[in-house]
Design an enzyme around this catalytic site. Structure first.
Site, PDB file in Angstrom:
ATOM      1  N   GLY A 171      11.481  37.810  72.759  1.00 23.91           N
ATOM      2  CA  GLY A 171      11.149  37.031  73.937  1.00 23.91           C
ATOM      3  C   GLY A 171      10.096  35.981  73.653  1.00 23.91           C
ATOM      4  CB  THR A 172       8.457  34.850  70.513  1.00 23.76           C
ATOM      5  OG1 THR A 172       8.010  36.180  70.250  1.00 23.76           O
ATOM      6  CG2 THR A 172       7.355  33.872  70.145  1.00 23.76           C
ATOM      7  CB  THR A 173       8.620  30.693  74.579  1.00 19.73           C
ATOM      8  OG1 THR A 173       7.225  30.877  74.825  1.00 19.73           O
ATOM      9  CG2 THR A 173       9.403  31.535  75.569  1.00 19.73           C
ATOM     10  CB  ALA A 177      16.193  36.905  77.045  1.00 23.74           C
ATOM     11  CG  ASN A 194      12.221  36.442  82.839  1.00 22.04           C
ATOM     12  OD1 ASN A 194      12.311  37.656  82.852  1.00 22.04           O
ATOM     13  ND2 ASN A 194      11.467  35.775  83.695  1.00 22.04           N
ATOM     14  CG  PHE A 195      13.930  40.379  77.505  1.00 21.75           C
ATOM     15  CD1 PHE A 195      15.148  40.833  77.032  1.00 21.75           C
ATOM     16  CD2 PHE A 195      13.178  39.561  76.694  1.00 21.75           C
ATOM     17  CE1 PHE A 195      15.601  40.495  75.773  1.00 21.75           C
ATOM     18  CE2 PHE A 195      13.609  39.208  75.433  1.00 21.75           C
ATOM     19  CZ  PHE A 195      14.830  39.674  74.964  1.00 21.75           C
ATOM     20  CG  HIS A 224       4.520  31.565  86.686  1.00 17.88           C
ATOM     21  ND1 HIS A 224       5.593  30.720  86.899  1.00 17.88           N
ATOM     22  CD2 HIS A 224       5.030  32.699  86.150  1.00 17.88           C
ATOM     23  CE1 HIS A 224       6.700  31.327  86.482  1.00 17.88           C
ATOM     24  NE2 HIS A 224       6.387  32.522  86.029  1.00 17.88           N
ATOM     25  CE  LYS A 274       4.800  30.157  82.859  1.00 16.36           C
ATOM     26  NZ  LYS A 274       4.963  30.815  81.558  1.00 16.36           N
ATOM     27  N   GLY A 284       9.634  28.771  81.282  1.00 19.32           N
ATOM     28  CA  GLY A 284      10.918  28.859  80.580  1.00 19.32           C
ATOM     29  C   GLY A 284      12.028  29.330  81.501  1.00 19.32           C
ATOM     30  CB  THR A 285      12.043  31.837  84.245  1.00 20.01           C
ATOM     31  OG1 THR A 285      11.654  32.898  83.377  1.00 20.01           O
ATOM     32  CG2 THR A 285      13.016  32.349  85.289  1.00 20.01           C
TER      33      THR A 285
END
Length: 234
Positions: free
Chosen positions: A71-73, A96, A98-99, A131, A135, A141-142
């Site tokens: 899940g690393t961006t 992903a 977002n998991f 958020h 952040k 990302g979502t």
């Protein structure tokens, strides 16, 4: 199941707790880019590390026959290269943005709604994400994944942060208190509005989804997504 954790910050510690609650064993907690890793005891690796470390973490796992959930961006410029190594090594991989199980169902609802709205030019589409104040990146990302789902069936071909660029799908990003994450997709006309929304009540859902993905990928070969984990591909 024996899990190796790559990245041991807040998310790593949450993954550890939820994994143990589900009966799994954490056999490695790696928080830096190191070669001194025992892959033999790992059934699966979960990577929530840093952009600089992710590619090496992921590809070293492939070369050691360890399936990876990541899940690393911020490392996706090397994504295609990672897929080539995964396929060459007959590995297994899920990435992903977002998991969260609910968010991934929301992604599919968003795509279906976008398809239904594609011929209705009287509606104007927009997205909003909220958020916590810590952040730093915007949009999330979502939100970008949601925008991509809308744009698949929309005359506009790109998105714009806070509507700053005319002719592009606007994503409005807000930062408020300790909000874990709220995402809304809106269609507005003179007559009415349609909104779908996902509200996260905490961050545990992200970690739970990654553990569920790790359970699912065990014993498989290939490149998958959360659509496969949740049986949404069809």
């Amino acid at each position: 199941m024996n899990i190796g954790l790559f990245g041991y910050g807040k998310m790593g510690r949450m993954l550890e707790k939820i994994g143990q609650d589900r009966g799994h064993t954490i056999v490695a907690k790696i928080d830096d880019d190191t070669e001194a890793i025992d892959y033999d005891g790992m059934d699966v690796a979960i990577d929530f590390s840093t952009p600089n470390a992710a590619f090496n973490n992921i590809t070293h796992c492939f070369k050691n026959r360890v399936p990876v959930v990541s899940g690393t961006t911020g490392w996706l410029r090397d994504y295609e290269k990672a897929l080539q190594i995964c396929n060459a090594e007959k590995g297994a991989f899920i990435y992903a943005s977002n998991f969260s199980l609910g968010v991934n169902i929301f992604f599919e609802l968003n795509r279906q709604l976008a398809q239904m709205m594609s011929g209705l030019e009287q509606y104007t589409a927009s997205l909003e994400e909220i958020h916590h104040i810590h952040k730093l990146d915007a949009p999330s990302g979502t939100a970008i994944t949601l925008a991509e789902g809308v744009l698949e069936h929309h005359p506009k071909k790109d998105w714009s942060l806070d509507g700053k660029e005319k002719g592009k799908l606007p994503i409005y990003a807000k930062r408020d208190g300790e909000v874990p994450g709220t995402h809304s997709v809106n269609y507005t006309s003179k007559e009415d509005s349609i909104t779908i929304q996902h509200v996260a009540h905490g961050r545990e859902g992200f970690a739970l989804g990654a553990i569920v993905a790790a359970e699912w990928i065990l014993g498989k070969q290939g490149v998958f997504s959360m659509k496969d984990v949740l049986n949404l591909s069809n």
